[in-house]
Design an enzyme around this catalytic site. Structure first.
Site, PDB file in Angstrom:
ATOM      1  N   VAL A 164       0.811  -1.224   0.000  1.00 24.64           N
ATOM      2  CA  VAL A 164       0.000   0.000   0.000  1.00 24.64           C
ATOM      3  C   VAL A 164       0.846   1.276   0.000  1.00 24.64           C
ATOM      4  O   VAL A 164       0.305   2.370  -0.158  1.00 24.64           O
ATOM      5  CB  VAL A 164      -1.009   0.048   1.185  1.00 24.64           C
ATOM      6  CG1 VAL A 164      -2.046  -1.052   1.072  1.00 24.64           C
ATOM      7  CG2 VAL A 164      -0.294   0.027   2.527  1.00 24.64           C
TER       8      VAL A 164
ATOM      9  N   ASN B 268      -6.806  -0.937   6.497  1.00 21.96           N
ATOM     10  CA  ASN B 268      -6.328  -1.512   7.756  1.00 21.96           C
ATOM     11  C   ASN B 268      -4.804  -1.719   7.775  1.00 21.96           C
ATOM     12  O   ASN B 268      -4.205  -1.759   8.846  1.00 21.96           O
ATOM     13  CB  ASN B 268      -7.053  -2.841   7.987  1.00 21.96           C
ATOM     14  CG  ASN B 268      -6.409  -3.657   9.081  1.00 21.96           C
ATOM     15  OD1 ASN B 268      -6.583  -3.374  10.268  1.00 21.96           O
ATOM     16  ND2 ASN B 268      -5.611  -4.667   8.700  1.00 21.96           N
TER      17      ASN B 268
ATOM     18  N   SER C  51      -6.115   4.577  15.710  1.00 22.30           N
ATOM     19  CA  SER C  51      -5.575   3.967  16.931  1.00 22.30           C
ATOM     20  C   SER C  51      -5.812   4.908  18.102  1.00 22.30           C
ATOM     21  O   SER C  51      -5.885   6.134  17.910  1.00 22.30           O
ATOM     22  CB  SER C  51      -4.058   3.750  16.777  1.00 22.30           C
ATOM     23  OG  SER C  51      -3.475   3.393  18.008  1.00 22.30           O
TER      24      SER C  51
ATOM     25  N   TYR D  72       3.957   7.354  14.770  1.00 24.83           N
ATOM     26  CA  TYR D  72       2.745   6.520  14.626  1.00 24.83           C
ATOM     27  C   TYR D  72       1.519   7.301  15.132  1.00 24.83           C
ATOM     28  O   TYR D  72       0.461   7.288  14.500  1.00 24.83           O
ATOM     29  CB  TYR D  72       2.959   5.238  15.426  1.00 24.83           C
ATOM     30  CG  TYR D  72       1.830   4.228  15.386  1.00 24.83           C
ATOM     31  CD1 TYR D  72       1.591   3.465  14.252  1.00 24.83           C
ATOM     32  CD2 TYR D  72       1.031   4.016  16.512  1.00 24.83           C
ATOM     33  CE1 TYR D  72       0.571   2.518  14.238  1.00 24.83           C
ATOM     34  CE2 TYR D  72       0.020   3.077  16.506  1.00 24.83           C
ATOM     35  CZ  TYR D  72      -0.212   2.323  15.367  1.00 24.83           C
ATOM     36  OH  TYR D  72      -1.220   1.391  15.361  1.00 24.83           O
TER      37      TYR D  72
ATOM     38  N   ALA E   2       1.173  10.532  15.194  1.00 21.55           N
ATOM     39  CA  ALA E   2       0.881  11.587  14.208  1.00 21.55           C
ATOM     40  C   ALA E   2       0.134  11.001  13.017  1.00 21.55           C
ATOM     41  O   ALA E   2      -0.847  11.583  12.533  1.00 21.55           O
ATOM     42  CB  ALA E   2       2.182  12.235  13.744  1.00 21.55           C
TER      43      ALA E   2
ATOM     44  N   LYS F  23      -1.685   8.185  12.857  1.00 18.43           N
ATOM     45  CA  LYS F  23      -3.023   7.676  13.197  1.00 18.43           C
ATOM     46  C   LYS F  23      -3.987   8.802  13.555  1.00 18.43           C
ATOM     47  O   LYS F  23      -5.190   8.721  13.281  1.00 18.43           O
ATOM     48  CB  LYS F  23      -2.920   6.664  14.343  1.00 18.43           C
ATOM     49  CG  LYS F  23      -2.208   5.359  13.953  1.00 18.43           C
ATOM     50  CD  LYS F  23      -2.961   4.607  12.870  1.00 18.43           C
ATOM     51  CE  LYS F  23      -2.401   3.226  12.612  1.00 18.43           C
ATOM     52  NZ  LYS F  23      -3.126   2.484  11.582  1.00 18.43           N
TER      53      LYS F  23
ATOM     54  N   ILE G  82      -4.582  -4.472  21.109  1.00 15.26           N
ATOM     55  CA  ILE G  82      -5.161  -5.714  20.583  1.00 15.26           C
ATOM     56  C   ILE G  82      -4.002  -6.689  20.361  1.00 15.26           C
ATOM     57  O   ILE G  82      -3.006  -6.324  19.706  1.00 15.26           O
ATOM     58  CB  ILE G  82      -5.882  -5.453  19.231  1.00 15.26           C
ATOM     59  CG1 ILE G  82      -6.884  -4.280  19.334  1.00 15.26           C
ATOM     60  CG2 ILE G  82      -6.570  -6.719  18.740  1.00 15.26           C
ATOM     61  CD1 ILE G  82      -8.019  -4.456  20.312  1.00 15.26           C
TER      62      ILE G  82
END
Ligand SMILES: NC(=O)c1ccc[n+]([C@@H]2O[C@H](COP(=O)([O-])OP(=O)(O)OC[C@H]3O[C@@H](n4cnc5c(N)ncnc54)[C@H](OP(=O)(O)O)[C@@H]3O)[C@@H](O)[C@H]2O)c1
Length: 254
Positions: A68, A94, A147, A160, A162, A164, A193
């Site tokens: 992606v 996702n 998240s 991460y 920033a 999300k 999770i």
């Protein structure tokens, strides 16, 4: 009536990052709810296994090996889905995650770029390309995997957090742009999770205890606990919901 409301029968969904973890659980859940699927990730073998499992549920599925972070590969994913499954009703962005942590003051610039590329830029490209297709057909539902880190900020994960947080706000903006066109855009913000992504933490007793001490429900979530929210946002049950973020975190951010 309630089952019909949450039905995905007759719908076609793309799920990225479907080869394992949360994405795989969502793809299987969507198949149970009646959708046909294009499943995407980089690891072709895992996708082929998933396609077999979806086929065993009586649904059609295609595996589309996709990185992606490469827009041209997302273009192929969109085109193959339309050519082979007829349309796109649902996109779940996702694919993502991070395998490293670093305080911002020590973070290498290429680490920042890599994380933003995977967790934010790719979501923009896939959202734009799928939305163009959905607008041409008259509707659709786009679901982003944000998240809790993108709401609270997480130490050692500035890049991460920033990305999300960016995903969530970008989606709110695009949701408003598309609100009159029957294309809905919503986010899911999971807390901790247990997946391969954080195996080093939930597989380690001390780290795991530290994590669960921050969670009012005092346990890790399971990938299957994200599926209901994804089906809700994908289905007619959420027909008046756009620009929303559903938090699934055992109370962590409450
Ligand atoms: N687990 C958690 O606690 C948690 C919490 C909040 C948010 N999230 C988010 O939820 C999503 C799924 O996480 P997870 O825990 O299920 O992670 P995971 O088990 O590591 O799975 C990640 C998935 O993304 C795919 N992927 C990674 N890089 C990719 C790329 N460049 N192109 C295409 N696919 C790629 C992986 O497949 P390949 O390696 O085969 O490409 C895999 O299918 C991520 O966006 C993550 O940030 C997770």
């Amino acid at each position: 009536m309630s089952t019909e409301l949450f039905s995905l029968a007759g719908k076609v969904a793309i799920v990225t990052g479907a080869s394992r973890g949360i994405g795989r659980a969502i793809a299987l859940g969507f198949a149970d709810a009646g959708a046909d699927l294009a499943v995407a990730a980089r690891t072709e073998g895992d996708l082929d296994d998933l396609v077999t499992m979806i086929g065993a549920k009586g649904r059609k599925a295609i595996a589309v090996p996709t990185d992606v972070t490469d827009r041209s590969q997302i273009e192929v994913l969109i085109k193959r889905t339309v050519d082979e499954l007829g349309k796109i009703d649902i996109l779940v962005n996702n694919a993502g995650g991070t395998r490293f942590m670093s305080p911002a003051v020590a973070l290498r610039p290429d680490g920042w770029d890599k994380a933003i590329n995977l967790n934010l830029n790719s979501v923009f490209h896939a959202t734009q390309l799928a939305a163009q297709e959905m607008l041409a057909r008259g509707g659709g539902s786009i679901i982003q995997m944000s998240s809790v880190a993108g709401i609270l900020g997480a130490q050692g994960l500035s890049f991460y957090s920033a990305a999300k947080g960016g995903v969530r706000l970008m989606s709110q903006a695009i949701a408003k742009e598309l609100a009159g066109s029957n294309v809905r855009v919503n986010s899911i913000a999971p807390g901790w999770i247990a997946t391969d992504l954080n195996e080093d933490m939930h597989g380690n007793e001390d780290s795991s205890k530290f994590i669960t001490s921050m969670i009012p429900m005092a346990r890790w979530g399971e990938p299957e606990e994200i599926v209901g929210a994804a089906i809700y946002l994908a289905s007619d049950a959420s027909s008046f919901v756009t620009g929303a973020t559903l938090v699934i975190d055992g109370g962590q951010s409450a």
